[in-house]
Design an enzyme around this catalytic site. Structure first.
Site, PDB file in Angstrom:
ATOM      1  N   ASP A 194      12.264   6.887 -58.343  1.00  0.00           N
ATOM      2  CA  ASP A 194      11.760   5.512 -58.326  1.00  0.00           C
ATOM      3  C   ASP A 194      11.693   4.911 -59.735  1.00  0.00           C
ATOM      4  O   ASP A 194      11.787   3.705 -59.931  1.00  0.00           O
ATOM      5  CB  ASP A 194      10.346   5.429 -57.725  1.00  0.00           C
ATOM      6  CG  ASP A 194      10.061   6.419 -56.620  1.00  0.00           C
ATOM      7  OD1 ASP A 194      10.749   7.441 -56.554  1.00  0.00           O
ATOM      8  OD2 ASP A 194       9.138   6.190 -55.840  1.00  0.00           O
ATOM      9  N   ASP A 235       4.730   2.522 -63.569  1.00  0.00           N
ATOM     10  CA  ASP A 235       5.155   1.464 -62.650  1.00  0.00           C
ATOM     11  C   ASP A 235       5.068   0.058 -63.237  1.00  0.00           C
ATOM     12  O   ASP A 235       5.126  -0.923 -62.486  1.00  0.00           O
ATOM     13  CB  ASP A 235       4.323   1.539 -61.358  1.00  0.00           C
ATOM     14  CG  ASP A 235       4.764   2.693 -60.471  1.00  0.00           C
ATOM     15  OD1 ASP A 235       5.984   2.886 -60.317  1.00  0.00           O
ATOM     16  OD2 ASP A 235       3.885   3.403 -59.950  1.00  0.00           O
TER      17      ASP A 235
END
Ligand code: GLY
Length: 393
Positions: free
Chosen positions: A168, A109
């Site tokens: 994602d 991330d």
């Protein structure tokens, strides 16, 4: 003849379909007031505003949580709009609070965590101190790419699977393209393209919805297609569709390869034409949630999709007008009292009604920091488009 001219004008401009404009000044004035309170409630830069706990108290997270960059990023957007140096100072402070994550190789991330704060900070200030932080972060992120698999590993483990990749993850590629341009090291770009191509091959269903998690074997073959945050393995988790839409739009921006534009459009069409998309265009947390219409909405997916569509519409095509109008409608909905908090409520977040992880019984019908971030981003994109005569209504 006159009629033909009118038809031609309609096809060239968006203004023929006038929509009540969203008042960007008003939205940012509110955001600034709300986030002034948020800053006052957060004197400690190790506690990042994230959401609301079930008891109503503020839910803060540490810098290693995937959302730590969104607060700094939102502060940069408020600075971009207001040009007030106080916001620049606050944005700098909350960006630097995430800097140590540049060394974190345990998460995929880092795009969210580092590029949202430092990428915006660098874009707006050209502060050279931000560059090495991002370049180190990009190197850390790229350690998660195994060329034998051809994808960046999202999580170290998911159930019995050791190479899970979530849709994602497409959102981290924008960061790596920046790193390639800035460092001259094309490896960042090449691995992003490989990741996007393999995601295109394996993550999407014939109807252009996406699985949430694709689990790979060490040789790059697919072991399983699952969900973590969606209603079911074969459902269309709303935020996942929004991440894919945004991710492939960015892929087209960065490469100008038409296959990515086509994919972004296919995802947009799936999303916008879905019979379960409500009239206000803010989706339920999963397009196939079992109890629709008695399911929570996800304002975060709405904000991400609005921002993505406001870029996608600039690439033309027969649906550009629909993308623009749909995005404006999403912003109108989010800016309405249904989704937008009143001053001082909602733990000082801007938007209400998002869903983090319903199967995980976490952050259900709560504010989420990234809903605010993409809402502010979308407002800025909308405002920039409205400076152009063809978008003015
Ligand atoms: N993993 C990011 C999200 O919950 O959307």
């Amino acid at each position: 003849m006159k009629r033909n001219v009118t038809v031609l004008l309609c096809s060239l401009t968006f203004s023929a379909f006038a929509q009540a404009p969203v008042d960007v000044d008003k939205e940012f004035a509110f955001a600034a007031q709300q986030y002034e309170r948020m800053l006052k409630a957060h004197p400690d830069t190790t506690k990042f505003p994230q959401s609301t706990n079930p008891d109503g108290s503020i839910r803060d997270m540490k810098s290693d949580w995937w959302c730590s960059g969104f607060f700094g990023g939102s502060l940069w957007y408020i600075y971009e709009r207001t040009k007030d140096p106080a916001w620049k100072d606050a944005a700098h402070k909350w960006s630097m609070a995430v800097a140590k994550e540049q060394y974190n190789t345990g998460t995929h991330d880092l795009g969210f965590m580092l590029y949202c704060p430092f990428g915006n900070g660098y874009r707006l200030t050209k502060n050279e101190a931000y560059k090495p932080i991002m370049l180190t972060g990009a190197k850390s992120l790229s350690t998660r790419f195994d060329p034998k698999v051809g994808l960046i590993k999202s999580w170290n483990k998911f159930r019995e699977y050791t190479y899970p990749v979530i849709v994602d993850n497409m959102m981290n590629l924008e960061f790596l393209f920046w790193a390639a341009r800035t460092s001259g090291d094309n490896q960042f770009r090449d691995l992003s393209i490989t990741h996007a191509d393999n995601t295109l091959k394996n993550h999407f269903r014939p109807d252009n919805s996406s699985f949430h998690v694709v689990c790979y074997n060490p040789d790059g073959t697919v072991a399983a297609k699952k969900t973590a945050q969606g209603a079911a393995d074969n459902s269309a988790w709303a935020r996942g569709q929004a991440w894919g839409l945004y991710g492939y739009t960015v892929m087209y921006r960065e490469t100008k390869d038409k296959k990515y534009l086509d994919q972004a459009r296919r995802i947009a069409d799936f999303y916008l034409k879905h019979p379960n998309l409500p009239a206000d265009k803010i989706p339920y947390w999963d397009f196939n949630a079992p109890n629709i219409p008695n399911e929570e909405r996800d304002a975060s997916a709405g904000a991400i999709a609005a921002s993505a569509l406001l870029e996608l519409c600039t690439y033309g095509g027969p649906s550009a007008k629909t993308y623009y109008q749909s995005a404006v409608q999403m912003l109108q909905s989010l800016a309405s009292p249904v989704y937008k908090a009143s001053l001082g409520e909602n733990n000082n977040f801007i938007l209400k009604h998002s869903v983090g992880n319903k199967p995980g019984k976490s952050e259900i019908d709560t504010p989420l920091i990234y809903a605010d971030y993409y809402f502010l981003e979308a407002l800025l994109r909308y405002d920039a488009l409205r400076q152009k005569p063809e978008y003015r209504s």
